[in-house]
Design a protein around this motif. Structure first.
Motif, mmCIF file in Angstrom:
data_model
loop_
_atom_site.group_PDB
_atom_site.id
_atom_site.type_symbol
_atom_site.label_atom_id
_atom_site.label_comp_id
_atom_site.label_asym_id
_atom_site.label_seq_id
_atom_site.Cartn_x
_atom_site.Cartn_y
_atom_site.Cartn_z
ATOM 1 N N GLY A 270 19.228 25.410 29.448
ATOM 2 C CA GLY A 270 19.902 24.123 29.210
ATOM 3 C C GLY A 270 21.384 24.259 28.899
ATOM 4 O O GLY A 270 22.077 23.261 28.695
ATOM 5 N N SER A 271 21.891 25.481 28.877
ATOM 6 C CA SER A 271 23.329 25.650 28.619
ATOM 7 C C SER A 271 24.122 24.904 29.687
ATOM 8 O O SER A 271 23.736 24.875 30.859
ATOM 9 N N ILE A 272 25.247 24.332 29.259
ATOM 10 C CA ILE A 272 26.027 23.493 30.174
ATOM 11 C C ILE A 272 27.219 24.272 30.733
ATOM 12 O O ILE A 272 28.070 24.751 29.985
ATOM 13 N N VAL A 273 27.215 24.414 32.057
ATOM 14 C CA VAL A 273 28.309 25.111 32.752
ATOM 15 C C VAL A 273 29.107 24.052 33.511
ATOM 16 O O VAL A 273 28.556 23.370 34.376
ATOM 17 N N PRO A 292 18.128 29.302 36.979
ATOM 18 C CA PRO A 292 17.865 27.872 37.220
ATOM 19 C C PRO A 292 17.749 27.025 35.955
ATOM 20 O O PRO A 292 17.622 25.806 36.056
ATOM 21 N N GLU A 293 17.797 27.655 34.776
ATOM 22 C CA GLU A 293 17.733 26.829 33.563
ATOM 23 C C GLU A 293 19.111 26.385 33.097
ATOM 24 O O GLU A 293 19.267 25.733 32.067
ATOM 25 N N LEU A 294 20.139 26.744 33.867
ATOM 26 C CA LEU A 294 21.495 26.307 33.499
ATOM 27 C C LEU A 294 21.730 24.887 34.008
ATOM 28 O O LEU A 294 21.346 24.553 35.127
ATOM 29 N N HIS A 295 22.369 24.084 33.168
ATOM 30 C CA HIS A 295 22.717 22.716 33.559
ATOM 31 C C HIS A 295 24.164 22.734 34.050
ATOM 32 O O HIS A 295 25.064 23.125 33.317
ATOM 33 N N VAL A 296 24.350 22.328 35.304
ATOM 34 C CA VAL A 296 25.678 22.463 35.913
ATOM 35 C C VAL A 296 26.344 21.094 36.074
ATOM 36 O O VAL A 296 25.685 20.110 36.419
ATOM 37 N N MET A 297 27.643 21.056 35.795
ATOM 38 C CA MET A 297 28.431 19.857 36.110
ATOM 39 C C MET A 297 29.546 20.295 37.043
ATOM 40 O O MET A 297 30.354 21.139 36.671
ATOM 41 N N VAL A 298 29.560 19.740 38.245
ATOM 42 C CA VAL A 298 30.625 20.080 39.188
ATOM 43 C C VAL A 298 31.679 18.972 39.109
ATOM 44 O O VAL A 298 31.368 17.796 39.305
ATOM 45 N N GLN A 299 32.898 19.377 38.792
ATOM 46 C CA GLN A 299 34.001 18.408 38.723
ATOM 47 C C GLN A 299 35.028 18.727 39.809
ATOM 48 O O GLN A 299 35.363 19.886 40.031
ATOM 49 N N ASP A 300 35.550 17.674 40.439
ATOM 50 C CA ASP A 300 36.659 17.863 41.384
ATOM 51 C C ASP A 300 37.212 16.477 41.689
ATOM 52 O O ASP A 300 36.751 15.467 41.120
ATOM 53 N N GLU A 326 25.063 17.694 37.826
ATOM 54 C CA GLU A 326 25.754 16.403 37.871
ATOM 55 C C GLU A 326 27.078 16.584 38.596
ATOM 56 O O GLU A 326 27.637 17.684 38.594
ATOM 57 N N PHE A 327 27.556 15.498 39.171
ATOM 58 C CA PHE A 327 28.809 15.550 39.933
ATOM 59 C C PHE A 327 29.765 14.525 39.334
ATOM 60 O O PHE A 327 29.393 13.367 39.147
ATOM 61 N N GLN A 328 30.947 14.981 39.028
ATOM 62 C CA GLN A 328 31.861 14.116 38.305
ATOM 63 C C GLN A 328 33.240 14.144 38.967
ATOM 64 O O GLN A 328 33.837 15.215 39.094
ATOM 65 N N ALA A 329 33.723 12.965 39.386
ATOM 66 C CA ALA A 329 35.098 12.898 39.878
ATOM 67 C C ALA A 329 36.002 13.017 38.652
ATOM 68 O O ALA A 329 35.893 12.227 37.716
ATOM 69 N N HIS A 330 36.809 14.051 38.647
ATOM 70 C CA HIS A 330 37.662 14.252 37.463
ATOM 71 C C HIS A 330 38.940 14.979 37.865
ATOM 72 O O HIS A 330 38.889 15.992 38.569
ATOM 73 N N ASP A 331 40.066 14.457 37.422
ATOM 74 C CA ASP A 331 41.357 15.091 37.660
ATOM 75 C C ASP A 331 41.639 15.993 36.461
ATOM 76 O O ASP A 331 41.708 15.513 35.321
ATOM 77 N N PHE A 332 41.775 17.311 36.722
ATOM 78 C CA PHE A 332 41.881 18.216 35.564
ATOM 79 C C PHE A 332 43.225 18.145 34.836
ATOM 80 O O PHE A 332 43.440 18.860 33.872
ATOM 81 N N GLN A 336 39.570 16.004 29.409
ATOM 82 C CA GLN A 336 38.280 16.531 29.875
ATOM 83 C C GLN A 336 37.155 15.712 29.216
ATOM 84 O O GLN A 336 37.035 15.674 27.985
ATOM 85 N N PRO A 337 36.293 15.071 30.037
ATOM 86 C CA PRO A 337 35.245 14.216 29.457
ATOM 87 C C PRO A 337 34.055 14.982 28.869
ATOM 88 O O PRO A 337 33.335 14.444 28.027
ATOM 89 N N VAL A 338 33.820 16.227 29.288
ATOM 90 C CA VAL A 338 32.635 16.946 28.778
ATOM 91 C C VAL A 338 33.010 17.653 27.480
ATOM 92 O O VAL A 338 33.847 18.548 27.472
ATOM 93 N N LYS A 339 32.356 17.198 26.397
ATOM 94 C CA LYS A 339 32.747 17.715 25.071
ATOM 95 C C LYS A 339 31.736 18.714 24.506
ATOM 96 O O LYS A 339 31.862 19.141 23.359
ATOM 97 N N ASN A 340 30.680 18.988 25.291
ATOM 98 C CA ASN A 340 29.660 19.905 24.752
ATOM 99 C C ASN A 340 29.390 21.062 25.711
ATOM 100 O O ASN A 340 28.262 21.529 25.840
ATOM 101 N N ALA A 341 30.449 21.510 26.390
ATOM 102 C CA ALA A 341 30.265 22.580 27.384
ATOM 103 C C ALA A 341 30.007 23.917 26.697
ATOM 104 O O ALA A 341 30.593 24.218 25.655
ATOM 105 N N ASP A 342 29.123 24.703 27.291
ATOM 106 C CA ASP A 342 29.000 26.104 26.859
ATOM 107 C C ASP A 342 30.020 26.939 27.593
ATOM 108 O O ASP A 342 30.583 27.861 27.038
ATOM 109 N N ILE A 343 30.203 26.605 28.897
ATOM 110 C CA ILE A 343 31.153 27.364 29.716
ATOM 111 C C ILE A 343 32.016 26.405 30.528
ATOM 112 O O ILE A 343 31.501 25.479 31.169
ATOM 113 N N PHE A 344 33.306 26.621 30.483
ATOM 114 C CA PHE A 344 34.185 26.019 31.483
ATOM 115 C C PHE A 344 34.488 27.130 32.485
ATOM 116 O O PHE A 344 35.019 28.183 32.112
ATOM 117 N N LEU A 345 34.138 26.899 33.755
ATOM 118 C CA LEU A 345 34.407 27.892 34.799
ATOM 119 C C LEU A 345 35.605 27.425 35.622
ATOM 120 O O LEU A 345 35.636 26.278 36.095
#
Ligand SMILES: C[S@@+](CC[C@H](N)C(=O)[O-])C[C@H]1O[C@@H](n2cnc3c(N)ncnc32)[C@H](O)[C@@H]1O
Length: 476
Positions: A270-273, A292-300, A326-332, A336-345
């Protein structure tokens, strides 16, 4: 002076001889033959993985560097200069070979070799010119001319194989050719077409000194920065091509590269990448396939992230169905809207931006980070080239190796890729050509992270086929 030069030559020859001896010993020990230049590349051949063993990889670097240095030492310098000045023809011919599917035409020929007339007929082009193109490439060990005007694939040409049936390639539209491929040919064509066009405007952009105008803008007649230009509806095909090309940056190097560095297995279920500027999300997808237990958010940017959604639903629908991506339209450059990330890649993002802009991106991530959040940067690290001393030894993994004399400290052209890409990111994406090179040394990265509130805690150097990985934690 003369005898000094001759002894330098002998030293270089000895470096090659010693390195060849190390390779012979390793291949003999494992019972492998060195894969031949004359046969197509087979990534599944276990002899290939031997190249990545540290001793063999080091021997290869020595051979590449010494062979290049010996060649330029013995050759008439004006011939070296002319050949270098005309090297753009190799890029140009490579693009022709890829766009005309020459590799696949030869692959599917009955004897895996084709006369240029047969190739030209299938590709609907003039056979004389095509013959000249293939002879130039074969002279550079890309294809093999097995008898006059008859060409076969070899180790180098075969990596351009899109892996699709020839009939599909010949009947699909130009934009669809790469769909379902590894993306490597898409990457080669992007370099030999789009980037090549921008490169021709390097001198104009440098002499014009217009802020915000890089060679890309002059070549493509736009004032929009590259990635915003790609977001325009009329550039959808380029955007899709670029997404596949970025996937090709993994396929063309070491497909395992993502796992040589940060330990993704150390993250709990459940870690958030968050894959920031993730493109079609191919890197986080590869990581999630293994974990496969990682929770991914793809931003672009908005359109690119829609490509990501399509890409994941084609290649890893299970993860999508489980609600693990999850897929998130986001201008870096915004909060940054994700406040509970384990990893920012951040994979090959920092190199696109000059320091001030890169710091902006990193600061937004820092503001959203928890004390436990880690930042993983995958990028090139420019090796120290002007000496053989290294100063950042306090950071685990950071030490840089240097080549022995008389080789250049950075192994010269054996390390050329990082310098070539330095120009590429300069011509395409930095906002001010005077802001300096954007591929960074380790010191540059350390400084950049420090200014944005991050502390570099671990370095995993790449080996010229992989991006290096840097791990940082929030500075307290
Ligand atoms: C060199 S690509 C790297 C893509 C991906 N990380 C990879 O490894 O393949 C740079 C990415 O940054 C994205 N990008 C550029 N400007 C952006 C912005 N302001 N906000 C979010 N993403 C952006 C581009 O759309 C592109 O997908």
């Amino acid at each position: 002076m003369h005898s000094l030069q001759v002894s330098t030559l002998r030293l270089l020859a000895d470096i090659i001889s010693t390195a060849v001896g190390k390779m012979e010993a390793a291949y003999e020990r494992d019972g492998h033959l060195l894969p031949s230049l004359d046969t197509p590349f087979d990534p599944a051949d276990s002899a290939e993985s031997l190249r990545r063993e540290p001793d063999v990889a080091a021997a290869i670097m020595d051979i590449l560097a010494a062979a290049a240095q010996i060649s330029v030492t013995v050759r008439d310098p004006s011939r070296t200069m002319v050949q270098t000045a005309l090297a753009f023809n190799i890029s140009s011919c490579l693009r022709v070979a890829s766009e005309l599917n020459v590799v696949e035409i030869i692959r599917d020929a009955p004897s895996q070799a084709s006369h240029v007339k047969e190739i030209a007929a299938l590709a609907s082009v003039d056979s004389n010119l095509l013959g000249e193109i293939l002879k130039l490439l074969a002279t550079h060990h890309i294809f093999r001319e097995v008898s006059p005007n008859v060409f076969a694939n070899n180790r180098i040409s075969s990596v351009l194989d899109k892996g699709k049936a020839l009939i599909d390639l010949l009947t699909s539209s130009r934009d669809e050719r790469f769909t379902g491929t590894s993306g490597f040919a898409a990457w080669v064509e992007y370099m030999t077409n789009d980037i090549f066009r921008s490169a021709t405007c390097l001198m104009d952009a440098i002499s014009t000194l217009q802020d915000g105008i890089v060679p890309f803008n002059l070549a493509f007649g736009t004032t929009e920065p590259l990635y915003y230009w790609m977001e325009l509806p009329e550039n959808a095909a380029t955007r899709e091509h670029f997404g596949l090309a970025m996937q090709g940056t993994v396929a063309g190097g070491d497909p395992e590269s993502l796992f040589h560095g940060f330990d993704w297995g150390s993250l709990g279920p459940g870690s958030i990448v968050v894959d920031v500027g993730g493109g079609n999300g191919h890197s986080s997808l590869t990581i999630a396939q293994r974990y496969p237990e990682l929770h991914v958010m793809v931003q672009d940017l908005a359109h690119t992230v829609e490509e990501a959604r399509k890409y994941w639903h084609t290649h890893f629908v299970d993860h999508a169905n489980r609600g693990m991506v999850e897929f998130q339209a986001h201008d870096f450059f915004t909060l940054q809207p994700v406040k509970n990330a384990d990893i920012f890649l951040l994979r090959i993002i920092a190199h696109n931006w000059p320091d001030l802009r890169a710091i902006e991106i990193l600061k937004h991530l820092r503001s959203a980070a928890l004390p436990t959040t880690r930042l993983v940067i995958m990028d090139e690290i420019v090796p120290i080239a002007g000496g053989r001393t290294f100063e950042n030894a306090d950071i685990p993994g950071s030490a840089q190796l240097f080549a022995q004399e008389p080789l250049l400290p950075n192994w010269g052209t054996a390390s050329a890729e990082v310098y070539l890409f330095d120009i590429v990111v300069g011509i395409d994406t930095i906002e001010c050509i005077l802001c300096g090179g954007v591929e960074r040394t380790l010191d540059d990265f350390k400084e950049l992270l420090d200014q944005a509130g991050w502390e570099m805690v671990r370095v995993h150097h790449g080996d010229r086929t992989r991006y290096s990985q840097l791990v940082a934690v929030p500075k307290v």
